[in-house]
Design a protein around this motif. Sequence first.
Motif, PDB file in Angstrom:
ATOM      1  N   SER A 171       0.750  -1.177  -0.024  1.00 10.99           N
ATOM      2  CA  SER A 171      -0.194   0.134   0.166  1.00 10.99           C
ATOM      3  C   SER A 171       0.851   1.185   0.064  1.00 10.99           C
ATOM      4  CB  SER A 171      -0.948   0.067   1.297  1.00 10.99           C
ATOM      5  OG  SER A 171      -0.206   0.003   2.353  1.00 10.99           O
ATOM      6  N   ASN A 172       2.153   1.153   0.256  1.00 12.72           N
ATOM      7  CA  ASN A 172       3.172   2.295  -0.070  1.00 12.72           C
ATOM      8  C   ASN A 172       2.937   3.146  -1.390  1.00 12.72           C
ATOM      9  OD1 ASN A 172       5.761   3.764  -0.424  1.00 12.72           O
ATOM     10  ND2 ASN A 172       5.694   3.300   1.847  1.00 12.72           N
ATOM     11  N   GLU A 173       3.080   4.433  -1.377  1.00  9.20           N
ATOM     12  CA  GLU A 173       2.993   4.952  -2.537  1.00  9.20           C
ATOM     13  C   GLU A 173       4.131   4.630  -3.620  1.00  9.20           C
ATOM     14  OE1 GLU A 173       1.049   9.145  -2.477  1.00  9.20           O
ATOM     15  OE2 GLU A 173       1.652   8.860  -0.374  1.00  9.20           O
ATOM     16  N   GLY A 174       5.189   4.247  -2.885  1.00 11.39           N
ATOM     17  CA  GLY A 174       6.505   4.149  -3.743  1.00 11.39           C
ATOM     18  C   GLY A 174       6.581   2.342  -4.020  1.00 11.39           C
ATOM     19  N   TYR A 175       5.598   1.922  -3.784  1.00 11.76           N
ATOM     20  CA  TYR A 175       5.625   0.261  -4.423  1.00 11.76           C
ATOM     21  C   TYR A 175       5.296   0.037  -5.628  1.00 11.76           C
ATOM     22  CZ  TYR A 175       4.086  -4.667  -4.638  1.00 11.76           C
ATOM     23  OH  TYR A 175       3.945  -5.737  -4.889  1.00 11.76           O
ATOM     24  N   ALA A 176       6.365  -0.465  -6.455  1.00 11.08           N
ATOM     25  CA  ALA A 176       6.352  -0.681  -7.691  1.00 11.08           C
ATOM     26  C   ALA A 176       5.870  -2.112  -7.860  1.00 11.08           C
ATOM     27  CB  ALA A 176       7.727  -0.568  -8.321  1.00 11.08           C
ATOM     28  N   ASN A 177       4.447  -2.113  -8.581  1.00 10.43           N
ATOM     29  CA  ASN A 177       3.751  -3.434  -8.574  1.00 10.43           C
ATOM     30  C   ASN A 177       4.451  -4.104 -10.286  1.00 10.43           C
ATOM     31  OD1 ASN A 177       1.983  -5.503  -8.845  1.00 10.43           O
ATOM     32  ND2 ASN A 177       0.213  -4.341  -9.439  1.00 10.43           N
ATOM     33  N   LEU A 178       5.496  -4.903 -10.087  1.00  9.40           N
ATOM     34  CA  LEU A 178       6.114  -5.478 -11.364  1.00  9.40           C
ATOM     35  C   LEU A 178       5.918  -6.769 -11.594  1.00  9.40           C
ATOM     36  CD1 LEU A 178       9.560  -3.368 -10.972  1.00  9.40           C
ATOM     37  CD2 LEU A 178       7.597  -2.946 -12.722  1.00  9.40           C
ATOM     38  N   ASP A 179       5.823  -7.428 -12.805  1.00 16.61           N
ATOM     39  CA  ASP A 179       5.447  -8.736 -13.073  1.00 16.61           C
ATOM     40  C   ASP A 179       6.883  -9.413 -12.998  1.00 16.61           C
ATOM     41  OD1 ASP A 179       2.861  -8.412 -13.212  1.00 16.61           O
ATOM     42  OD2 ASP A 179       2.873  -7.889 -15.069  1.00 16.61           O
ATOM     43  N   SER A 180       7.099 -10.688 -13.254  1.00 20.75           N
ATOM     44  CA  SER A 180       8.199 -11.240 -13.573  1.00 20.75           C
ATOM     45  C   SER A 180       8.816 -10.875 -15.135  1.00 20.75           C
ATOM     46  CB  SER A 180       8.050 -12.659 -13.723  1.00 20.75           C
ATOM     47  OG  SER A 180       9.238 -13.394 -14.505  1.00 20.75           O
ATOM     48  N   PRO A 181      10.114 -10.914 -15.201  1.00 19.89           N
ATOM     49  CA  PRO A 181      10.923 -10.404 -16.345  1.00 19.89           C
ATOM     50  C   PRO A 181      10.543 -11.553 -17.531  1.00 19.89           C
ATOM     51  CG  PRO A 181      12.641 -10.869 -14.886  1.00 19.89           C
ATOM     52  CD  PRO A 181      11.272 -10.986 -14.166  1.00 19.89           C
ATOM     53  N   GLY A 182       9.695 -12.424 -16.928  1.00 18.66           N
ATOM     54  CA  GLY A 182       9.701 -13.698 -18.259  1.00 18.66           C
ATOM     55  C   GLY A 182       9.473 -15.064 -17.553  1.00 18.66           C
ATOM     56  N   ILE A 183       8.184 -15.373 -17.145  1.00 21.89           N
ATOM     57  CA  ILE A 183       7.957 -16.819 -16.491  1.00 21.89           C
ATOM     58  C   ILE A 183       9.042 -17.868 -17.112  1.00 21.89           C
ATOM     59  CG2 ILE A 183       6.369 -18.445 -15.659  1.00 21.89           C
ATOM     60  CD1 ILE A 183       4.537 -15.906 -15.071  1.00 21.89           C
ATOM     61  N   SER A 184       8.687 -18.077 -18.416  1.00 23.33           N
ATOM     62  CA  SER A 184       9.229 -19.011 -18.985  1.00 23.33           C
ATOM     63  C   SER A 184      10.571 -18.976 -19.557  1.00 23.33           C
ATOM     64  CB  SER A 184       8.447 -19.606 -20.244  1.00 23.33           C
ATOM     65  OG  SER A 184       8.677 -18.273 -21.260  1.00 23.33           O
ATOM     66  N   ASP A 185      11.379 -17.661 -19.102  1.00 25.92           N
ATOM     67  CA  ASP A 185      12.677 -17.424 -19.795  1.00 25.92           C
ATOM     68  C   ASP A 185      13.477 -17.251 -18.393  1.00 25.92           C
ATOM     69  OD1 ASP A 185      12.219 -17.425 -22.632  1.00 25.92           O
ATOM     70  OD2 ASP A 185      10.985 -15.577 -22.083  1.00 25.92           O
TER      71      ASP A 185
END
Length: 187
Positions: free
Chosen positions: A33-47
């Motif tokens: 919930s922090n304003e500085g939280y970056a919601n990032l996905d994996s750079p490539g699940i299969s890679d």
Amino acid sequence: MKPLESNRGTLLVLLLTLMALLISSCGITASRSNEGYANLDSPGISDTNRTMSISLGKTTLRFAARFLDDDPETQALLRSLDGVRVRIYEVTGDTNRIAANFEHMGDKLGNDGWQPVMLIREEGELVQMFTKSSSDSVLGLTIVSADNDEVVVVNVMGDIQPEHFGDVMVALDVDDAPEVLIAQNSQ
């Protein structure tokens, strides 16, 4: 006594759930919930294959700052942070697909109010830095670094003063980190 014994499992589950809620909200891990939280996905699940994931919250960072009596700058930096998340991935697949996912990550951060502040492209290596700011402070710093072997994603949350950027880079062990010069306000 029978009713108590038959409800023992239910009580145990309830107690464990309550403990998990208390731990997750107490600052041991970085808060989503922090304003500085970056919601990032994996750079490539299969890679890629995640080899490390760490999330430190405000309580943990302040606890660590207590043991840095001989380093007041780093101590002040740790006290100003609300959280640090680090994820490291081993590259196991197509590096071109990972690079395309980086573009997607940058677009996603941009849509969430993050601004790109640094891009370094060297042969086989890419480093991007993004900041999220309010009108008077930097709320978050996200660094994504990749080469042919490894991808590192770092998200730092809190009141980050620009003069601390160099300290953050050193603390994160960024090789050849450029010296950060702060422009002076002329009035």
